[in-house]
Design a protein around this motif. Structure first.
Motif, PDB file in Angstrom:
ATOM      1  N   ALA A  49       9.182  96.388  56.255  1.00 34.11           N
ATOM      2  CA  ALA A  49       8.325  96.101  57.409  1.00 34.11           C
ATOM      3  C   ALA A  49       8.472  94.654  57.844  1.00 34.11           C
ATOM      4  N   VAL A  50       8.605  93.749  56.863  1.00 37.48           N
ATOM      5  CA  VAL A  50       8.799  92.332  57.198  1.00 37.48           C
ATOM      6  C   VAL A  50      10.145  92.143  57.907  1.00 37.48           C
ATOM      7  N   SER A  51      11.210  92.722  57.356  1.00 36.94           N
ATOM      8  CA  SER A  51      12.535  92.596  57.965  1.00 36.94           C
ATOM      9  C   SER A  51      12.553  93.158  59.381  1.00 36.94           C
ATOM     10  N   GLN A  52      11.850  94.267  59.574  1.00 35.98           N
ATOM     11  CA  GLN A  52      11.798  94.888  60.900  1.00 35.98           C
ATOM     12  C   GLN A  52      11.119  93.974  61.909  1.00 35.98           C
ATOM     13  N   GLN A  53      10.018  93.334  61.514  1.00 39.79           N
ATOM     14  CA  GLN A  53       9.307  92.448  62.434  1.00 39.79           C
ATOM     15  C   GLN A  53      10.145  91.207  62.773  1.00 39.79           C
ATOM     16  N   ILE A  54      10.859  90.683  61.804  1.00 42.24           N
ATOM     17  CA  ILE A  54      11.718  89.527  62.085  1.00 42.24           C
ATOM     18  C   ILE A  54      12.838  89.932  63.046  1.00 42.24           C
ATOM     19  N   GLY A  55      13.368  91.158  62.873  1.00 46.98           N
ATOM     20  CA  GLY A  55      14.370  91.659  63.809  1.00 46.98           C
ATOM     21  C   GLY A  55      13.827  91.740  65.219  1.00 46.98           C
ATOM     22  N   HIS A  56      12.560  92.205  65.380  1.00 48.81           N
ATOM     23  CA  HIS A  56      11.945  92.261  66.702  1.00 48.81           C
ATOM     24  C   HIS A  56      11.830  90.866  67.307  1.00 48.81           C
ATOM     25  N   LEU A  57      11.457  89.880  66.457  1.00 42.65           N
ATOM     26  CA  LEU A  57      11.263  88.521  66.968  1.00 42.65           C
ATOM     27  C   LEU A  57      12.599  87.912  67.405  1.00 42.65           C
ATOM     28  N   GLY A 115      16.276  86.240  71.442  1.00 47.12           N
ATOM     29  CA  GLY A 115      17.705  86.300  71.711  1.00 47.12           C
ATOM     30  C   GLY A 115      18.514  85.345  70.874  1.00 47.12           C
ATOM     31  N   VAL A 116      17.986  84.949  69.713  1.00 48.85           N
ATOM     32  CA  VAL A 116      18.692  84.040  68.808  1.00 48.85           C
ATOM     33  C   VAL A 116      18.481  84.499  67.377  1.00 48.85           C
ATOM     34  N   ARG A 117      19.350  83.998  66.487  1.00 51.16           N
ATOM     35  CA  ARG A 117      19.156  84.238  65.064  1.00 51.16           C
ATOM     36  C   ARG A 117      18.193  83.188  64.527  1.00 51.16           C
ATOM     37  N   LEU A 118      17.253  83.614  63.709  1.00 59.12           N
ATOM     38  CA  LEU A 118      16.280  82.692  63.122  1.00 59.12           C
ATOM     39  C   LEU A 118      16.622  82.346  61.681  1.00 59.12           C
TER      40      LEU A 118
END
Length: 326
Positions: free
Chosen positions: A34-42, A47-50
């Motif tokens: 769930a955490v990975s999914q939310q970071i993917g949404h962000l 439009g950048v890698r975080l």
């Protein structure tokens, strides 16, 4: 701000702060996926890698670091505000520890009046004979029964105790039918012992120069409320406090056993707390209200006793409570 995904931002901040998706998931109470999914949404929203991965470690990118610096300050401020609000909420609760019989029979019937005058505060009453440890417990003040002298604490006497033998009218009449002599009546009486009281039967009998063939107690209670209730039901004769049963006396459910014997009065009820607690507004208000309520009660109690033909001996000090010589 409408299109900012705050949930995803919160998850990102936790991962960046803790350096691990797994640790962030534990803190947030969700699954790592769930955490990975939310970071993917962000990341998709910006439009950048975080983050970038280096040898199984998550490293913030330049854009990620910029977002993290702002987000962690914002969420830190929110967490601090939440803690401050919680502390302020807790400060709006008055926590009192009172001896059980006084708490149930005297304080509880009156506390609604104080609550009505202070609607912004919650009130918690802990009824126990144990004194508070103010350094380790979140207690504002104790309402203690005793003779005073608690070192290192502020103590304010609020109410004198007034003690005399009490019983039901029917039990008094039963004793009077047995004999007109008070000593003989006492020898036949079922004496009820309130074992936590400071002024007990041995002291009372010695003070009134009455000697019984044997001093026995068919009933012994560690709560005056139990002794009073049994006496009211005709179970015997109790030596107890007018303060704890004035309503029963005024209704005639209890009566003085022998009005010719003096009522013993001594300072017995105290507000006890560290002096710094008295600086709290709600504590100060409560002590002021309590002092007024005690003064009104004592006036009423003394008026009743005078009307019942009783006299009150006042000013008994600590030496008064030494056991009589054998």
């Amino acid at each position: 701000m409408r299109d900012l995904n705050l949930k995803a931002t919160e998850y990102f901040e936790a991962v960046a702060r803790l350096g691990s998706v797994t640790r962030a998931a534990d803190e947030l109470g969700v699954s790592p996926s769930a955490v990975s999914q939310q970071i993917g949404h962000l990341e998709a929203q910006f439009g950048v890698r975080l983050f970038r991965r280096e040898k199984r470690r998550l490293i913030l990118t330049l854009e990620g670091d910029r977002l993290y610096q702002t987000a962690t300050q914002a969420f830190g401020a929110i967490r601090n505000a939440r803690s401050a609000i919680t502390r302020q909420r807790d400060l709006r609760t008055l926590v009192i520890r009172a001896s059980p019989s006084f708490g149930v029979r005297w304080l509880c019937p009156r506390i609604a009046d104080f609550a009505a005058q202070n609607r912004d505060f919650a009130i918690r009453i802990d009824a126990t004979p144990d004194f508070s440890s103010f350094e380790t417990e979140a207690i504002d003040l104790d309402l203690r029964y005793g003779l005073g002298g608690w070192a290192g604490l502020s103590e304010t006497g609020i109410l004198d105790d007034m003690v005399l033998p009490l019983c039901s009218p029917a039990y008094r009449d039963e004793l009077m039918r047995h004999s007109g002599d008070r000593a003989e009546q006492l020898a036949q009486a079922r004496l009820i012992d309130s074992v936590k009281g400071f002024y007990r039967w041995d002291l009372w009998l010695a003070a009134n120069r009455i000697s019984l063939p044997s001093l026995t107690f068919p009933f012994r209670f560690d709560r005056s409320s139990m002794s009073i209730e049994l006496a009211k039901q005709g179970g015997g004769l109790t030596l107890d406090s007018v303060n704890l049963c004035l309503p029963e006396l005024m209704r005639g459910e209890l009566v003085p056993f022998a009005p010719e014997f003096e009522v013993v009065s001594f300072r017995a009820y105290w507000v006890v707390c560290p002096a710094r607690h008295l600086n709290r507004r709600i504590v100060k208000r409560f002590v002021e209200w309590l002092s007024q309520a005690c003064a009104a009660h004592e006036t009423q109690a003394r008026a009743f006793l005078a009307g019942a033909g009783c006299t009150v001996r006042t000013g008994a000090g600590p030496d008064f409570f030494e056991p009589p010589p054998r």
